[in-house]
Scaffold this active site. Sequence first.
Site, PDB file in Angstrom:
ATOM      1  N   GLN A   1       0.855  -1.209   0.172  1.00  9.46           N
ATOM      2  CA  GLN A   1      -0.132  -0.058  -0.046  1.00  9.46           C
ATOM      3  C   GLN A   1       0.881   1.067   0.023  1.00  9.46           C
ATOM      4  O   GLN A   1       0.387   2.497  -0.012  1.00  9.46           O
ATOM      5  CB  GLN A   1      -1.019   0.137   1.272  1.00  9.46           C
ATOM      6  CG  GLN A   1      -1.817  -1.138   1.375  1.00  9.46           C
ATOM      7  CD  GLN A   1      -2.445  -1.355   2.695  1.00  9.46           C
ATOM      8  OE1 GLN A   1      -3.514  -0.633   3.159  1.00  9.46           O
ATOM      9  NE2 GLN A   1      -1.763  -2.145   3.604  1.00  9.46           N
ATOM     10  N   ASN A   2       2.078   1.014   0.234  1.00  9.18           N
ATOM     11  CA  ASN A   2       2.990   2.206   0.210  1.00  9.18           C
ATOM     12  C   ASN A   2       3.271   2.878  -1.200  1.00  9.18           C
ATOM     13  O   ASN A   2       3.283   2.234  -2.339  1.00  9.18           O
ATOM     14  CB  ASN A   2       4.388   1.708   0.836  1.00  9.18           C
ATOM     15  CG  ASN A   2       4.315   1.250   2.336  1.00  9.18           C
ATOM     16  OD1 ASN A   2       3.216   1.348   2.838  1.00  9.18           O
ATOM     17  ND2 ASN A   2       5.299   0.476   2.826  1.00  9.18           N
TER      18      ASN A   2
ATOM     19  N   HIS B   1      -1.553   1.616  -4.228  1.00  8.43           N
ATOM     20  CA  HIS B   1      -2.121   2.978  -3.787  1.00  8.43           C
ATOM     21  C   HIS B   1      -0.918   3.852  -4.813  1.00  8.43           C
ATOM     22  O   HIS B   1      -1.166   5.231  -4.338  1.00  8.43           O
ATOM     23  CB  HIS B   1      -1.865   3.411  -2.513  1.00  8.43           C
ATOM     24  CG  HIS B   1      -2.817   2.606  -1.652  1.00  8.43           C
ATOM     25  ND1 HIS B   1      -2.863   2.414  -0.241  1.00  8.43           N
ATOM     26  CD2 HIS B   1      -4.120   1.934  -1.943  1.00  8.43           C
ATOM     27  CE1 HIS B   1      -3.812   1.921   0.246  1.00  8.43           C
ATOM     28  NE2 HIS B   1      -4.759   1.445  -0.743  1.00  8.43           N
TER      29      HIS B   1
ATOM     30  N   CYS C   1      -0.493  13.914 -15.549  1.00  4.45           N
ATOM     31  CA  CYS C   1      -1.724  14.932 -16.002  1.00  4.45           C
ATOM     32  C   CYS C   1      -2.952  14.568 -15.257  1.00  4.45           C
ATOM     33  O   CYS C   1      -3.300  13.596 -15.454  1.00  4.45           O
ATOM     34  CB  CYS C   1      -1.532  15.193 -17.320  1.00  4.45           C
ATOM     35  SG  CYS C   1      -2.766  16.575 -17.429  1.00  4.45           S
TER      36      CYS C   1
ATOM     37  N   SER D   1      -2.308  -1.275   9.440  1.00  3.54           N
ATOM     38  CA  SER D   1      -3.430  -1.245  10.525  1.00  3.54           C
ATOM     39  C   SER D   1      -4.676  -1.988   9.780  1.00  3.54           C
ATOM     40  O   SER D   1      -5.313  -2.438  10.579  1.00  3.54           O
ATOM     41  CB  SER D   1      -3.939   0.208  10.837  1.00  3.54           C
ATOM     42  OG  SER D   1      -4.349   0.924   9.771  1.00  3.54           O
TER      43      SER D   1
HETATM   44  P1  OAD Z   1      -1.267   2.898   8.903  1.00  6.83           P
HETATM   45  O1  OAD Z   1      -0.513   4.025   9.750  1.00  6.83           O
HETATM   46  O2  OAD Z   1      -2.563   2.636   9.131  1.00  6.83           O
HETATM   47  O3  OAD Z   1      -0.709   1.747  10.052  1.00  6.83           O
HETATM   48  C1  OAD Z   1       0.597   1.286  10.093  1.00  6.83           C
HETATM   49  C2  OAD Z   1       0.859   0.260  10.794  1.00  6.83           C
HETATM   50  O4  OAD Z   1       2.189  -0.109  10.994  1.00  6.83           O
HETATM   51  C3  OAD Z   1       0.275   0.237  12.314  1.00  6.83           C
HETATM   52  O5  OAD Z   1      -0.264  -0.895  12.487  1.00  6.83           O
HETATM   53  C4  OAD Z   1       1.559   0.201  13.219  1.00  6.83           C
HETATM   54  O6  OAD Z   1       1.340  -0.391  14.528  1.00  6.83           O
HETATM   55  C5  OAD Z   1       2.415  -0.489  12.356  1.00  6.83           C
HETATM   56  N1  OAD Z   1       3.985  -0.288  12.509  1.00  6.83           N
HETATM   57  C6  OAD Z   1       4.479   0.932  13.258  1.00  6.83           C
HETATM   58  N2  OAD Z   1       5.915   0.639  13.168  1.00  6.83           N
HETATM   59  C7  OAD Z   1       6.030  -0.579  12.650  1.00  6.83           C
HETATM   60  C8  OAD Z   1       7.336  -1.582  12.598  1.00  6.83           C
HETATM   61  N3  OAD Z   1       8.499  -0.857  12.964  1.00  6.83           N
HETATM   62  N4  OAD Z   1       7.107  -2.470  12.220  1.00  6.83           N
HETATM   63  C9  OAD Z   1       5.847  -2.983  12.084  1.00  6.83           C
HETATM   64  N5  OAD Z   1       4.909  -2.330  12.071  1.00  6.83           N
HETATM   65  C10 OAD Z   1       4.840  -1.212  12.464  1.00  6.83           C
HETATM   66  O7  OAD Z   1      -0.795   2.730   7.544  1.00  6.83           O
HETATM   67  P2  OAD Z   1      -1.269   1.648   6.421  1.00  6.83           P
HETATM   68  O8  OAD Z   1      -2.239   0.411   7.170  1.00  6.83           O
HETATM   69  O9  OAD Z   1      -0.269   1.454   5.631  1.00  6.83           O
HETATM   70  O10 OAD Z   1      -3.431   5.253   1.652  1.00  6.83           O
HETATM   71  O11 OAD Z   1      -2.628   2.596   5.762  1.00  6.83           O
HETATM   72  C11 OAD Z   1      -3.302   2.121   4.740  1.00  6.83           C
HETATM   73  C12 OAD Z   1      -3.541   3.382   3.851  1.00  6.83           C
HETATM   74  O12 OAD Z   1      -4.092   4.483   4.673  1.00  6.83           O
HETATM   75  C13 OAD Z   1      -2.256   4.230   3.381  1.00  6.83           C
HETATM   76  O13 OAD Z   1      -1.887   3.356   1.943  1.00  6.83           O
HETATM   77  C14 OAD Z   1      -2.657   5.413   2.867  1.00  6.83           C
HETATM   78  C15 OAD Z   1      -3.499   5.923   4.003  1.00  6.83           C
HETATM   79  O14 OAD Z   1      -4.286   6.810   4.035  1.00  6.83           O
HETATM   80  C16 OAD Z   1      -3.810   6.381   0.816  1.00  6.83           C
HETATM   81  O15 OAD Z   1      -3.112   7.056   0.968  1.00  6.83           O
HETATM   82  C17 OAD Z   1      -4.514   5.939  -0.083  1.00  6.83           C
END
Ligand code: OAD
Length: 237
Positions: A84-85, A102, A110, A180
């Site tokens: 998702q990164n 994503h 554009c 998350s």
């Molecule tokens: P989140 O910020 O929602 O979740 C990040 C997760 O990483 C959490 O569960 C943390 O506990 C965990 N975490 C933190 N440090 C860590 C480490 N050292 N090792 C392992 N895990 C760790 O981010 P995403 O789930 O990626 O979308 O968010 C999903 C989407 O929401 C993103 O792609 C973005 C955002 O809005 C868009 O921009 C479309």
Amino acid sequence: MVLTGAGISAESGVPTFRDALTGLWEQFDAEQLATPDAFERDPSLVWGWYEWRRARVSAVNPNEAHRALVQLEAARPQTIVVTQNVDDLHERAGSRNVVHLHGSLFAPRCACCGHRHVLDAKPTMEPDGGRRIEPPVCTACGGKVRPGVVWFGEPLPAGPWSEAQAAASSCDLLIVVGTSGLVQPAASLPTIARRANASIVVIDPRPTAIDAISTYSLRGKAGQLLPRILQEALISA
Ligand code: OAD
């Protein structure tokens, strides 16, 4: 299959979205920055913020967790990393089979005609992400260039999404790292894998929405746990 989220890049120094205090959505308003309306309303604010994020990502390096997945792919070439990164740390570590659900900070296009824009200059680092920068002008149609990321309210890119669904429904093991599990439709991939009888291993220092259907939930940092479990799994296999 490996599904990654912002947590896998946290130890490289890239902020997550929802971690208390440090998460991007704790400090910035997604409505003002990550929607098509926001870009229409204030393109230079949005473009400047994504340039700031590109600068942060460009200034850091892949970590042990990214590198462990490269080892996994070397040992099991059918491995697919669905992320998702919007950073490029999986690719810079050396992973080849990476699907971006994503989009990417490095593939702007554009907003009017979709023409790909090539980013030339390395962005400069700003401490707070609040600087406005005028978006480039499309060389094909004169429209405004937008970040190549998926915003709230937009569908996922069709190709990557169908690749991810196909992988989830045919994998025997899904490792979920640092997400998350709150953002759909990416968060539905573990359910698809579960229905197909895959084992699911979650690696995260905090509880996640995916724990409920996981086979194992391992609490800890990706950079510490992922190399260990993969090494043990690959040695014992
Ligand atoms: P989140 O910020 O929602 O979740 C990040 C997760 O990483 C959490 O569960 C943390 O506990 C965990 N975490 C933190 N440090 C860590 C480490 N050292 N090792 C392992 N895990 C760790 O981010 P995403 O789930 O990626 O979308 O968010 C999903 C989407 O929401 C993103 O792609 C973005 C955002 O809005 C868009 O921009 C479309």
